[in-house]
Write a protein that holds these residues in place. Structure first.
Motif, PDB file in Angstrom:
ATOM      1  N   GLU A 140       0.823  -1.203   0.000  1.00 14.76           N
ATOM      2  CA  GLU A 140       0.000   0.000   0.000  1.00 14.76           C
ATOM      3  C   GLU A 140       0.862   1.260   0.000  1.00 14.76           C
ATOM      4  OE1 GLU A 140      -2.666  -0.263   3.280  1.00 14.76           O
ATOM      5  OE2 GLU A 140      -3.764  -1.981   2.458  1.00 14.76           O
TER       6      GLU A 140
ATOM      7  N   HIS B 288       7.119   7.237   2.251  1.00 16.66           N
ATOM      8  CA  HIS B 288       5.940   6.439   2.568  1.00 16.66           C
ATOM      9  C   HIS B 288       6.305   5.174   3.352  1.00 16.66           C
ATOM     10  CE1 HIS B 288       3.847   9.116  -0.197  1.00 16.66           C
ATOM     11  NE2 HIS B 288       2.713   8.604   0.240  1.00 16.66           N
TER      12      HIS B 288
ATOM     13  N   ARG C 258       1.440   7.091  -6.746  1.00 18.14           N
ATOM     14  CA  ARG C 258       0.388   8.016  -7.172  1.00 18.14           C
ATOM     15  C   ARG C 258       0.783   9.479  -6.999  1.00 18.14           C
ATOM     16  NH1 ARG C 258      -3.100   4.123  -4.665  1.00 18.14           N
ATOM     17  NH2 ARG C 258      -3.350   5.433  -2.801  1.00 18.14           N
TER      18      ARG C 258
ATOM     19  N   LYS D 251       0.779   4.204  -2.828  1.00 11.32           N
ATOM     20  CA  LYS D 251       0.546   5.610  -2.485  1.00 11.32           C
ATOM     21  C   LYS D 251       1.694   6.489  -2.988  1.00 11.32           C
ATOM     22  CE  LYS D 251      -2.276   4.784   1.652  1.00 11.32           C
ATOM     23  NZ  LYS D 251      -2.331   4.894   3.124  1.00 11.32           N
TER      24      LYS D 251
ATOM     25  N   THR E 220       1.574  14.243  -1.482  1.00 14.49           N
ATOM     26  CA  THR E 220       1.912  13.452  -0.298  1.00 14.49           C
ATOM     27  C   THR E 220       1.255  14.058   0.921  1.00 14.49           C
ATOM     28  OG1 THR E 220       3.927  14.768  -0.038  1.00 14.49           O
ATOM     29  CG2 THR E 220       4.094  12.711  -1.257  1.00 14.49           C
TER      30      THR E 220
END
Length: 205
Positions: free
Chosen positions: A63, A116, A70, A67, A205
């Motif tokens: 995940e 992340h 993206r 993220k 972000t």
């Protein structure tokens, strides 16, 4: 003890570029017999190596990769030039590098991935970033022990291929991989794929 798997996040190199890298390996192999050349097709460029990750944490890692992807738009990058770690005259790893305008968005993607992963408590083992595709490694036992053979000096070969390029490709996704070590070298299996954003879908972000 929790079950774990060696895990890393990477960018896949498409088949046409991988074929050119394989042809380059075939030309280098007889020049540097001290190296084991990776059976890497399709090749990849590692963004973050995490080491052993417990199975229960893999979903969070995947995940985080999605993220991070993206937050970055798709971009073009070029594989060009050769290098060696830690240095050409005592190499342990031979690699193909990256250059051109795509290096800046590549660094931004790496930073997003690291950020992340840190947010979920899974930072990479090493956050330094020298974008490269591994071509080969010094064979086990070389350069070690009292009877070891010294590693080859790759300086002349690297200079010869200074202007070599495998071409450009579009970076469109981040892939989470598991890695299993075997006597023939590591084998990789994709766990998840996170697409990069288009100009319209990029998220912050």
């Amino acid at each position: 003890m929790a079950q774990t798997t060696r895990t890393f996040l990477a960018i896949d190199v498409p088949s046409p570029i991988s074929e050119r890298l394989s042809k380059l390996q075939a030309r280098l192999a007889p020049l540097v017999p001290e190296f084991r050349w990776t059976d890497g097709a399709p090749f990849h460029m590692t963004l973050a190596f995490l080491g052993d990750v417990p199975y229960i944490d893999l979903n969070a890692v995947c995940e985080a990769a999605a993220k991070a992807a993206r937050t970055c738009k798709r971009f073009e990058v070029r594989i060009a030039g050769l290098g060696a770690f830690p240095k050409p005259d005592r190499p342990r790893v031979a690699w193909a590098g990256f250059d051109g305008p795509g290096v800046e968005p590549l660094a931004a993607l790496h930073k997003a991935v690291v950020d992340h992963l840190r947010a979920i408590g899974r930072p990479p083992e090493d956050t330094r970033f020298t974008p490269h595709v591994t071509l080969g490694r010094l064979k086990a036992g070389r350069g070690k022990g009292p009877t070891a053979v010294a590693p080859p000096d790759l300086g002349e070969i690297l200079a010869r291929y200074h202007d070599w390029s495998a071409g450009e490709f579009t970076v469109g996704e981040v892939v989470a991989y598991s890695s299993t070590l075997t006597p023939e070298g590591p084998t990789h299996a994709a766990l998840a794929r996170g697409p990069l954003a288009s100009a319209r879908t990029r998220t912050e972000t």
